[in-house]
Write a protein that holds these residues in place. Structure first.
Motif, PDB file in Angstrom:
ATOM      1  N   ALA A  71      62.510  82.551  42.526  1.00 39.50           N
ATOM      2  CA  ALA A  71      62.586  83.180  43.858  1.00 39.50           C
ATOM      3  C   ALA A  71      63.425  84.448  43.781  1.00 39.50           C
ATOM      4  N   LEU A  72      62.940  85.492  44.429  1.00 40.14           N
ATOM      5  CA  LEU A  72      63.709  86.729  44.569  1.00 40.14           C
ATOM      6  C   LEU A  72      64.137  86.819  46.029  1.00 40.14           C
ATOM      7  N   ILE A  73      65.449  86.812  46.269  1.00 39.59           N
ATOM      8  CA  ILE A  73      65.949  86.851  47.642  1.00 39.59           C
ATOM      9  C   ILE A  73      66.911  88.020  47.814  1.00 39.59           C
ATOM     10  N   GLY A  74      67.164  88.340  49.052  1.00 44.21           N
ATOM     11  CA  GLY A  74      68.117  89.409  49.344  1.00 44.21           C
ATOM     12  C   GLY A  74      67.743  90.092  50.647  1.00 44.21           C
ATOM     13  N   PRO A  75      68.649  90.915  51.152  1.00 49.55           N
ATOM     14  CA  PRO A  75      68.404  91.579  52.438  1.00 49.55           C
ATOM     15  C   PRO A  75      67.297  92.625  52.342  1.00 49.55           C
ATOM     16  N   CYS A  78      66.538  95.636  49.481  1.00 48.84           N
ATOM     17  CA  CYS A  78      67.266  95.362  48.242  1.00 48.84           C
ATOM     18  C   CYS A  78      66.394  95.527  47.009  1.00 48.84           C
ATOM     19  N   GLY A  79      65.101  95.736  47.196  1.00 42.75           N
ATOM     20  CA  GLY A  79      64.232  96.013  46.058  1.00 42.75           C
ATOM     21  C   GLY A  79      63.503  94.812  45.498  1.00 42.75           C
ATOM     22  N   LYS A  80      63.595  93.663  46.176  1.00 43.60           N
ATOM     23  CA  LYS A  80      62.982  92.465  45.601  1.00 43.60           C
ATOM     24  C   LYS A  80      61.456  92.574  45.543  1.00 43.60           C
ATOM     25  N   SER A  81      60.841  93.136  46.570  1.00 42.36           N
ATOM     26  CA  SER A  81      59.381  93.304  46.539  1.00 42.36           C
ATOM     27  C   SER A  81      58.981  94.375  45.529  1.00 42.36           C
ATOM     28  N   THR A  82      59.822  95.373  45.393  1.00 44.07           N
ATOM     29  CA  THR A  82      59.557  96.420  44.395  1.00 44.07           C
ATOM     30  C   THR A  82      59.549  95.811  42.992  1.00 44.07           C
ATOM     31  N   ARG A  85      56.424  93.763  42.469  1.00 47.38           N
ATOM     32  CA  ARG A  85      55.223  94.574  42.230  1.00 47.38           C
ATOM     33  C   ARG A  85      55.212  95.187  40.837  1.00 47.38           C
ATOM     34  N   CYS A  86      56.385  95.261  40.205  1.00 45.10           N
ATOM     35  CA  CYS A  86      56.412  95.756  38.823  1.00 45.10           C
ATOM     36  C   CYS A  86      55.750  94.766  37.866  1.00 45.10           C
ATOM     37  N   PHE A  87      55.757  93.478  38.237  1.00 43.44           N
ATOM     38  CA  PHE A  87      55.263  92.454  37.320  1.00 43.44           C
ATOM     39  C   PHE A  87      53.746  92.524  37.120  1.00 43.44           C
ATOM     40  N   ASN A  88      53.025  93.124  38.071  1.00 43.45           N
ATOM     41  CA  ASN A  88      51.589  93.317  37.802  1.00 43.45           C
ATOM     42  C   ASN A  88      51.176  94.778  38.021  1.00 43.45           C
ATOM     43  N   ARG A  89      52.153  95.637  37.865  1.00 44.08           N
ATOM     44  CA  ARG A  89      51.933  97.091  37.905  1.00 44.08           C
ATOM     45  C   ARG A  89      51.292  97.544  39.211  1.00 44.08           C
ATOM     46  N   MET A 225      52.893  74.911  46.091  1.00 40.04           N
ATOM     47  CA  MET A 225      53.533  75.642  44.990  1.00 40.04           C
ATOM     48  C   MET A 225      54.080  74.687  43.933  1.00 40.04           C
ATOM     49  N   GLN A 226      54.614  73.557  44.402  1.00 41.23           N
ATOM     50  CA  GLN A 226      55.159  72.588  43.441  1.00 41.23           C
ATOM     51  C   GLN A 226      54.076  72.073  42.499  1.00 41.23           C
ATOM     52  N   GLY A 227      52.853  71.907  43.050  1.00 42.35           N
ATOM     53  CA  GLY A 227      51.743  71.478  42.200  1.00 42.35           C
ATOM     54  C   GLY A 227      51.258  72.601  41.298  1.00 42.35           C
ATOM     55  N   LEU A 228      51.224  73.807  41.844  1.00 44.22           N
ATOM     56  CA  LEU A 228      50.692  74.944  41.074  1.00 44.22           C
ATOM     57  C   LEU A 228      51.549  75.275  39.861  1.00 44.22           C
ATOM     58  N   LYS A 229      52.839  74.998  39.934  1.00 45.53           N
ATOM     59  CA  LYS A 229      53.686  75.414  38.815  1.00 45.53           C
ATOM     60  C   LYS A 229      53.423  74.594  37.545  1.00 45.53           C
ATOM     61  N   GLU A 230      52.676  73.500  37.699  1.00 49.05           N
ATOM     62  CA  GLU A 230      52.269  72.758  36.505  1.00 49.05           C
ATOM     63  C   GLU A 230      51.347  73.621  35.632  1.00 49.05           C
ATOM     64  N   ASP A 231      50.571  74.487  36.289  1.00 52.53           N
ATOM     65  CA  ASP A 231      49.595  75.309  35.565  1.00 52.53           C
ATOM     66  C   ASP A 231      49.980  76.783  35.483  1.00 52.53           C
ATOM     67  N   TYR A 232      50.798  77.219  36.401  1.00 60.02           N
ATOM     68  CA  TYR A 232      51.095  78.645  36.471  1.00 60.02           C
ATOM     69  C   TYR A 232      52.602  78.854  36.575  1.00 60.02           C
ATOM     70  N   SER A 233      52.991  80.080  36.259  1.00 58.49           N
ATOM     71  CA  SER A 233      54.363  80.486  36.546  1.00 58.49           C
ATOM     72  C   SER A 233      54.325  81.285  37.835  1.00 58.49           C
ATOM     73  N   ILE A 234      55.284  81.051  38.702  1.00 58.84           N
ATOM     74  CA  ILE A 234      55.238  81.651  40.038  1.00 58.84           C
ATOM     75  C   ILE A 234      56.512  82.452  40.291  1.00 58.84           C
ATOM     76  N   VAL A 235      56.322  83.643  40.815  1.00 57.87           N
ATOM     77  CA  VAL A 235      57.466  84.430  41.286  1.00 57.87           C
ATOM     78  C   VAL A 235      57.246  84.670  42.774  1.00 57.87           C
ATOM     79  N   ILE A 236      58.218  84.311  43.574  1.00 58.46           N
ATOM     80  CA  ILE A 236      58.065  84.426  45.028  1.00 58.46           C
ATOM     81  C   ILE A 236      59.183  85.279  45.606  1.00 58.46           C
ATOM     82  N   VAL A 237      58.798  86.213  46.444  1.00 60.85           N
ATOM     83  CA  VAL A 237      59.767  86.946  47.255  1.00 60.85           C
ATOM     84  C   VAL A 237      59.802  86.272  48.616  1.00 60.85           C
ATOM     85  N   THR A 238      60.992  85.963  49.083  1.00 61.55           N
ATOM     86  CA  THR A 238      61.088  85.331  50.402  1.00 61.55           C
ATOM     87  C   THR A 238      62.354  85.770  51.118  1.00 61.55           C
TER      88      THR A 238
END
Lengths: 295, 225
Positions: A71-75, A78-82, A85-89, A225-238
Motif C-alpha cells: 500500500a502507498l499512503i500519504g496526504p 505526496c506523489g504516491k499516485s505518481t 504510475r511509474c511502475f507501468n510507465r 484482493m486477498q485472493g488475488l495476491k495468491e496469483d499476482y503482486s498488487i500495489v495499491i494507492v489509497t
C-alpha cells in the motif's frame, strides 16, 4: 495462463512466472528481512519524477515483493499516485513528465531504451479509481485485452476464469452479453479487475480502487484482493488508512516536503511491514499522520 | 501541528485522567489499610473497604468507554498502544485496590488477637514501599518517563525480601497458638502487599511498552531474586 497470450512484439523478454528473485537488500526499515518466498519484483532506487519544472517525487527507494499487497499512503500531493504510475510507465503518456533513477523489474531496467511500454503494461495491469468499463458487453470487456494480444485459446474459458478470480462470475454468468454499464459500481470495478487480470499480468496496480464505492462494495474489493495476491503482486494507492491496514502486507508512507525554493515535493518517509507501521512506526512523521496529528 | 482528531485524543486524555485518579485512590487505600492494621483500627479498616466501590466504578467506566472508543475510533500506532496500556493499567489498579481491601478484611478478622511489634513494623515498611511504588509507577506513566519506570523492580526488591522473611518470623510465634494464628494471617497480608507491588511493576512494564513498542517483563516470575 501466461503462455496463452501470444507476444507479437516480445521486446521485454520476461517470463514473469519463472523469473528467479532479484537479490534482496534491506533498504528501509531495519526490521525488514529478506523473504525468500516473497522476492522483490520491483527494485526502485533513487526514483525522481518531474512534471516540467515541478519536482513531484524525490529520491524514492523501495522494493515491491512478489505475491504481496503493498500500500502507498500519504496526504494529497505526496506523489504516491505518481510513483504507482511509474511502475507501468503510465507517466510516459504525460508529455512533460520526466522519470530518473532506477526501477528494475525482475532485474530489467523498466525505463531501458529497449523496453516497450506496451509490453510493460501487458505484464503490469492497472485498475483506476473510477470504474471505467468499455461501452461493450460484460464478455467483451474481459475478452478485449486478450484479443488484442492475439490470444488463441478458448476465450470462453478465459473470460470465465478472469470473472471467477474477480469474484464476479456467479453474478454475471447469465448475462454476459449484457452491457457492462448495467452493472452496479462495485460490479463494474470487479469487472475492471477481471479485465486487468485477463491478460495474465504479473502485477496489478490499483489507484484508489474502492474510493468511488459504497462500504459493502469496498469490503468485497478488499476481500477479493486477498485472493488475488495468491496469483499476482498488487500495489495499491489509497487515501483510506484503515483500508491499507486491512489489506496490505507492506505500507509505504509518503509525505510532502517543502523545498528551499518553496516548491512542494513528495518524499518517502517510511516503508515497512504494515503491522509495524500501524502499531509502532519508526518515524514520527508516520505516527503523526496515521494518528491524525498531521499538519 | 494540526490536530485532526481532537475528540478522540480528548477521550484518550480523559481515560488516562481516570487512571491517574484510580492510582491516587489505590495508593491511599494501600497506605491506609496498613495503617489500620498497625493500629488495630477496625473502623479505619471498614472505611478502606468502603472506598473500593468508587474505584470499581472508575474501573467499569474506563472499561465501558474503552470498548466504545476502540469500536468507534480504530486507533493506530501510539494511540493503539496507549489503548492497550489503558486496558491493562485499569485492571492492575483495580486489583491493587482489591488487595488493600484484603488487608483491611484481615485487620477486621484479626481483631482481638495478640500481635508481634517486629512483624507489624515489617508490614508497615512493606506498605510504605508498595504505596510509593504505585505512586512512582503512575507518575512515570503521566510523565512518560522510561527511566523512572525501569526503577520499579529495584523498589520491589525489599518488598519481596520482607515477604520471604515472613515465614521465619511466623515460625518464631509457634509457641503461642493465638499469636501463631495472628502471624499466619499476617503472612497472608505480606503476600497480599507483595502482590500489590508486583502490580505496580506491571504498570511500569506497560509504560515501557507504550514508549518503546516492545513488551518485556522487567523480572521473570519464575526466577525471582
Amino acid at each position: 495462463m501466461g503462455s496463452r497470450v501470444a507476444e507479437s512484439k516480445p521486446v521485454l523478454r520476461l517470463d514473469v512466472r519463472d523469473v528467479a528473485s532479484v537479490p534482496m537488500t534491506v533498504t528501509i526499515g531495519e526490521r525488514s528481512e529478506p523473504a525468500a518466498d516473497h522476492p522483490a519484483i520491483f527494485d526502485v532506487d533513487g526514483l525522481n519524477v518531474h512534471y516540467g519544472d515541478f519536482h513531484a517525487v524525490k529520491d524514492v527507494s523501495l522494493q515491491i515483493r512478489k505475491n504481496e499487497i503493498t500500500a502507498l499512503i500519504g496526504p494529497s500531493g505526496c506523489g504516491k499516485s505518481t510513483v504507482l504510475r511509474c511502475f507501468n510507465r503510465m507517466n510516459d503518456l504525460i508529455e512533460i513528465a520526466r522519470v530518473s533513477g532506477s526501477i528494475r523489474y525482475h532485474g530489467v531496467d523498466l525505463y531501458g531504451s529497449e523496453v516497450d511500454p506496451v509490453q510493460v503494461r501487458r505484464h503490469i495491469g492497472m485498475v483506476f479509481q473510477k470504474p471505467n468499463p468499455f461501452p461493450k458487453s460484460i464478455y467483451d470487456n474481459v475478452a478485449f485485452g486478450p484479443k488484442i494480444a492475439g490470444f488463441e485459446g478458448s476465450m470462453d474459458d478465459l473470460v470465465e476464469e478472469a470473472l471467477t478470480k474477480a469474484a464476479l462470475w456467479d453474478e454475471v454468468k447469465d448475462k454476459l452479453d449484457g452491457s457492462a454499464y448495467a452493472l452496479s459500481g462495485g460490479q463494474q470495478q470487479r469487472l475492471c479487475i477481471a479485465r486487468a487480470i485477463a491478460t495474465s499480468p504479473d502485477v496489478v496496480l490499483m489507484d484508489e480502487p474502492a474510493s468511488a464505492l459504497d462500504p459493502i462494495a469496498t469490503l468485497r474489493i478488499e476481500d477479493l484482493m486477498q485472493g488475488l495476491k495468491e496469483d499476482y503482486s498488487i500495489v495499491i494507492v489509497t487515501h483510506n488508512m484503515q483500508q491499507a491496514a486491512r489489506v496490505s502486507d507492506r505500507t509505504a508512507f509518503f509525505t510532502v516536503d517543502m523545498e528551499q525554493t518553496g516548491q512542494r515535493t513528495g518524499v518517502l518517509v517510511e516503508f515497512d511491514e504494515t503491522s509495524k507501521i500501524f502499531t509502532n512506526p519508526g518515524e514520527t512523521r508516520t505516527e503523526d499522520y496515521i494518528t491524525g496529528r498531521f499538519g | 501541528m494540526t490536530e485532526l482528531r481532537p475528540h478522540f485524543h480528548d477521550e484518550l486524555a480523559q481515560l488516562e485522567g481516570d487512571l491517574v485518579l484510580m492510582g491516587e485512590q489505590a495508593t491511599a487505600m494501600i497506605r491506609d489499610s496498613v495503617a489500620a492494621l498497625a493500629a488495630g483500627d477496625v473502623a479505619a479498616a471498614a472505611e478502606v473497604i468502603e472506598r473500593d466501590d468508587p474505584v470499581d466504578d472508575l474501573y467499569l467506566g474506563v472499561h465501558s468507554r474503552w470498548l466504545e472508543t476502540m469500536a468507534l475510533q480504530t486507533p493506530v500506532a501510539i494511540d493503539l498502544r496507549l489503548m492497550s496500556v489503558i486496558l491493562h493499567v485499569n485492571s492492575h489498579l483495580e486489583r491493587i485496590a482489591d488487595l488493600a481491601v484484603t488487608v483491611a478484611k484481615i485487620t477486621q478478622a484479626s481483631n482481638g488477637l495478640p500481635h508481634d511489634p517486629t512483624m507489624v513494623s515489617h508490614l508497615q515498611e512493606m506498605g510504605e514501599i508498595v504505596a510509593s511504588m504505585v505512586r512512582a509507577a503512575m507518575e512515570a506513566f503521566a510523565a512518560r518517563d522510561l527511566t523512572a519506570a525501569l526503577s520499579l523492580p529495584e523498589m520491589d526488591r525489599p518488598v519481596n525480601r520482607l515477604n520471604r522473611n515472613m515465614v521465619r518470623e511466623v515460625a518464631r510465634l509457634a509457641g503461642d497458638p493465638e499469636l501463631l494464628e495472628w502471624g499466619v494471617r499476617m503472612m497472608v497480608v505480606a503476600r497480599t502487599l507483595e502482590r500489590a507491588g508486583d502490580n505496580a511493576v506491571d504498570v511500569a512494564e506497560q509504560l515501557a511498552f507504550l514508549l518503546t513498542g516492545e513488551f518485556r517483563e522487567f523480572t521473570d516470575a519464575s526466577h525471582h531474586d
